[in-house]
Structure formats: structure tokens, C-alpha cells
Scaffold this motif. Structure first.
Motif, PDB file in Angstrom:
ATOM      1  N   LYS A 171       0.791  -1.233   0.000  1.00  0.00           N
ATOM      2  CA  LYS A 171       0.000   0.000   0.000  1.00  0.00           C
ATOM      3  C   LYS A 171       0.820   1.278   0.000  1.00  0.00           C
ATOM      4  N   ASP A 216      -4.925  -7.330   5.136  1.00  0.00           N
ATOM      5  CA  ASP A 216      -4.970  -5.928   5.585  1.00  0.00           C
ATOM      6  C   ASP A 216      -5.900  -5.692   6.766  1.00  0.00           C
ATOM      7  N   ILE A 219      -3.725  -4.235   9.588  1.00  0.00           N
ATOM      8  CA  ILE A 219      -3.064  -2.920   9.528  1.00  0.00           C
ATOM      9  C   ILE A 219      -3.141  -2.185  10.865  1.00  0.00           C
ATOM     10  N   HIS A 241       0.658  -5.573   3.589  1.00  0.00           N
ATOM     11  CA  HIS A 241      -0.730  -5.965   3.912  1.00  0.00           C
ATOM     12  C   HIS A 241      -1.527  -6.195   2.640  1.00  0.00           C
TER      13      HIS A 241
END
Length: 485
Positions: A171, A216, A219, A241
Motif C-alpha cells: 500500500k 490488511d 493494519i 498488507h
């Protein structure tokens, strides 16, 4: 360069889910691509949720998918134990160190008090967080609580007004404010077991994990784990992630309650999917190779795997695509192997004997060969080969429409006479008989083939007609014909 070390750390709380299998697979591919090491660690600190054989089921299904690993509870390396429940002696001195340095403290709040506090915050429109009520208790206040028999949890002191940044492999840069993590968090439960965020940070450091690839939904845990690393002065691993897996039809996150999709690897094994097809399919859930091709062997995927090509968009779980991929591998399978795979489903359905004779097995092999080009998984043999195992086919509307044709009685009577006269019923003889019927009646094309197909098999589509008649055998083919006539 530091040697790449990655881990897959399942909880033994259930069977191997598609999402967890993907996490394991991407870690495995990353390790093997970089000549690194892939470690299995069991996160079993939540004793209440662990199920019997949960660990065994996870590892057996990973192995079935075609993965191997360098270290695990069964083959330990230098960084054991490999079950969190067996690592308390590693965690406790570190908890004590944080208490001694005032980076952590004992909290005596009961669950009822904490819930009342959260409820009051929700009523005021605030995000629930721990107030820090026990953060500054004096030694005498702590002694009083313990004299009452209250067992404390240990909370980590979250630094105030600090920014935590990390460059995520998938990301890009992600930033968290320390004030937004929900207050001082628990690192040790009342039973003495560490919580997830503490144990995972300690384990990753102690096991020299260099890269953490995970879903994710983790996170929000990352800043808490970074705080633990910082408190001990440890280097932080590289985090990545992976995006959610969504149902391709609804566009919603894959939920274990979504019964429109089979979500556990075991379910696909039970249906007779092939491990190499599952490996191929799962690798494409959130990662894309260069080019348009989608069918690759595990070795090819390992060679091509590039973490820079992990998708930033949700991965769509498409059951039809999985069937297409599995069909590709089924078509390449040795016929004897496929027949062995199909046999248990036919036995379970009462269509084949527990120990078929060699002749019966040879016959079954021919039946399986008729359907091999179209089968998506082995259990499908029961449904597709129905006509070979039923006494009288049930005709649907399309079949009845074919039999309503004007020339049908002529064709069927002529074919019946040919069939009755045959000494040997095999595909070449049947093919020759159909040609003879054409010459005798002058009827050809669909008007010739379709009535015979429907009368013999009860179906308007299916394997080659001469092969179908051969495998039905003279007696059954005639019985079907007579029924229709």
C-alpha cells in the motif's frame, strides 16, 4: 543482504480458510523466490478457542497444497519453541523489563468496569478507549487491590502525540497517530498469557523475521507492534498488507457466513479438486504475473513471484474461474489416476461396488475418459455419468421434443434391428450401424443422430454416441430403446 525469513502463523481455532491459505502461499512464494526461509509458528494463546486437531488440519492442508517449510513445531530450527503457548519463559522477562522501565503497568479494572466505561463513552459520542484509570496507581493502591484478590492485566503505556510511519510493501506509506490506537493496550492477560500484539512482535524479533506479509485486517495492529519494537530498541521488519478477498458476484468481503462459496481448503479436497490447480488459483488472488497467461506450475509461479505486483485492489474470488483452472489440470491427468479419484464418489453413491472386478474397473475407466474433457472436479462424475448407472433415463422437455419428430419411429426401429443383430457392441460397429440406418431410411444429420442419442441415453447432449452405446452395453441400450418405442 539479510537472509529473507518469513512466517505463516495460524491459530489452531479452525480449518484452513482460503484467506489464510493465500497468506501462507504468498509468504511461501516470497521465501522461495528469494532463496529465503519459510517458518510455521502456531499462535495458540487463545486457549478457549483452540480446537482439537486444529494445528494438524492446518499443516496437512498446507502440505496438500504443495507447500513445504524450513521450521515448524514438527521440525524446529534454532528459534523455538514454535508454539506460542510454549514460549511463556521468553515473554515473561520482557514483560518484567517493561514494568521495571515504566513502559507498562498493572491494571486492576474488571471487565464490568471496562464495559461500563466504554458504554459511557459511546453515549457521549466518543470512540471507546481505555481511560488510563490504573496508569498511575501508587504501590500501596496496588497492594490494596491485590489484597482484595484482584489479578491484574499488564497494559503497555502508549506514547502520546507520536507519529508511526511505515512503508507498506503493498500500500505504500502508511501513517498512524499514537493517540488513535485506543489507549494503553493489554500485553498480558490475567491468566499470564501474552496478548496477540505483544507475542507476535516478540516472536517476529526473536525468530529474525525480516518480512511480514499478512491480510490488511492486520493494519491496525501494526502501530502497536511498532511500539513494542521501539520500547526494546529492536529493528522493525518490513510489513506488507494484502487486500481483502471479495465475493466476485456480490462485491462483498468474503465472510465465513457466506454460504454461496466454499471457503475451506478441506471442502475442495473432499470434492476432488487438484492441489496444483488450487495452488495456481490462490496465487492469482491479489497477485498478477506479467502477461495474459493464468495457468502456471508451482515452479513457474515461484520463479515469477514479484511482491511489487501484489494488487492494491480487492481480490475477487471467482468460483467459475477456479473450475476452469481445475478443468485444465483434470484434462492433463493420467486416466488411471483420475479413475482412482472418481471411484470413491461412485462407491459412496452406491453406483459402484466396494471392490470392483478388473473388468468393471476397465469399464469405469472408459466411462471416466468420456467425461474427462468436461469435468471440473472428481465428485462431478456422479452427476455427469448418471445415464450409465440408471435403469431408465428420465426425459426432459428438450428430449421429448426430439422424440416428437415425424421420422423418429422409423429411425429407432431401424437402429433397434441393427443393435439386436450385433454380436459385438463397440464404438466402430455402432458407427457402421448408424450409417446403415441412414442408407436404409434416407434420413440423415440431426434427424438421424438425435433420436438415437435421446432414446439410448435420455440426453440431448453428451459423449460421442458410438462410445455411449458401447459403454451402456447391448442389453441396457436395447432396454432404453424399447422403453422409448
Amino acid at each position: 543482504m539479510t537472509k529473507v525469513r518469513v512466517r505463516y502463523a495460524p491459530s489452531p481455532t479452525g480449518h484452513l480458510h482460503i484467506g489464510n491459505a493465500r497468506t501462507a502461499l504468498f509468504n511461501y512464494l516470497y521465501a522461495r523466490h528469494h532463496d529465503g526461509e519459510f517458518i510455521i509458528r502456531i499462535e495458540d494463546t487463545d486457549q478457549k478457542r483452540n480446537i482439537e486437531d486444529g494445528e494438524k488440519s492446518q499443516l496437512e492442508n498446507l502440505k496438500w497444497l504443495g507447500m513445504d517449510w524450513d521450521e515448524s513445531p514438527a521440525n524446529p530450527g534454532n528459534y523455538g519453541p514454535y508454539r506460542q503457548s510454549e514460549r511463556k519463559e521468553i515473554y515473561q522477562p520482557l514483560i518484567d523489563q517493561l514494568l521495571a522501565s515504566n513502559r507498562a503497568y498493572k491494571c486492576y479494572c474488571t471487565e464490568e468496569e471496562l464495559e461500563a466505561e466504554r458504554e459511557a463513552q459511546r453515549e457521549r459520542g466518543e470512540i471507546p478507549r481505555y481511560s488510563g484509570k490504573c496508569a498511575h496507581l501508587t504501590a500501596s493502591e496496588q497492594q490494596a487491590k491485590e489484597a482484595e484478590g484482584v489479578t491484574p492485566v499488564i497494559r503497555f503505556r502508549v506514547p502520546r502525540n507520536v507519529e508511526y510511519k511505515f512503508d507498506d510493501m503493498v500500500k505504500g506509506e502508511i501513517t498512524f497517530e499514537s493517540d488513535n490506537v485506543g489507549g494503553d493496550f493489554v500485553i498480558q492477560k490475567r491468566d499470564g498469557m501474552p496478548t496477540y500484539n505483544f507475542a507476535v512482535a516478540v516472536d517476529d524479533h526473536e525468530m529474525k523475521i525480516t518480512h511480514v506479509l499478512r491480510g490488511d485486517d492486520h493494519i491496525a495492529n501494526t502501530p502497536k507492534q511498532m511500539m513494542i519494537y521501539e520500547a526494546f530498541g529492536w529493528d522493525v521488519p518490513k510489513f506488507g498488507h494484502m487486500t481483502l478477498i471479495i465475493n466476485s458476484e456480490t462485491g462483498k468481503k468474503l465472510s465465513k457466513r457466506d454460504e454461496s462459496i466454499l471457503q475451506f481448503i478441506e471442502q475442495y479436497r473432499e470434492l476432488g479438486y487438484l492441489p496444483e490447480a488450487m495452488f495456481n488459483f490462490i496465487a492469482l488472488l491479489g497477485w498478477s504475473p506479467v502477461g495474459e497467461d493464468e495457468l502456471f506450475s508451482p515452479e513457474e509461479i515461484i520463479n515469477m513471484f514479484d511482491a511489487n505486483r501484489l494488487s492494491k485492489s480487492p481480490a475477487a474470488f471467482d468460483g467459475k474461474k477456479l473450475e476452469w483452472i481445475n478443468n485444465h489440470y483434470m484434462k492433463q491427468l493420467d486416466l488411471d489416476v483420475l479413475t482412482d479419484m472418481c471411484l470413491p464418489y461412485l462407491i459412496a453413491d452406491g453406483r459402484m461396488e466396494e471392490t470392483p472386478t478388473p473388468e468393471r474397473l476397465e469399464w469405469l475407466k472408459k466411462v471416466v475418459s468420456l467425461y474427462q474433457p468436461q469435468m471440473s472436479y472428481a465428485a462431478e462424475i456422479v452427476e455427469v455419468s448418471n445415464l450409465f448407472f440408471t435403469e431408465h433415463p428420465v426425459l426432459d422437455d428438450a428430449a421429448k421434443e426430439v422424440l416428437a419428430g415425424e421420422t423418429v419411429p422409423t429411425v429407432l426401429a431401424a437402429f433397434k434391428a441393427q443393435l439386436e443383430a450385433m454380436d459385438v457392441v463397440d464404438a466402430p460397429t455402432v458407427k457402421a450401424a448408424i450409417k446403415t440406418v441412414q442408407k436404409e431410411t434416407g434420413i440423415k444429420g440431426k434427424n438421424l443422430f438425435m433420436p438415437i442419442r435421446v432414446a439410448v441415453s435420455g440426453q440431448t447432449h453428451g459423449p460421442e454416441l458410438p462410445d455411449t452405446v458401447e459403454l451402456l452395453g447391448k442389453e441396457k441400450a436395447l432396454a432404453h430403446l424399447n422403453q422409448v418405442l
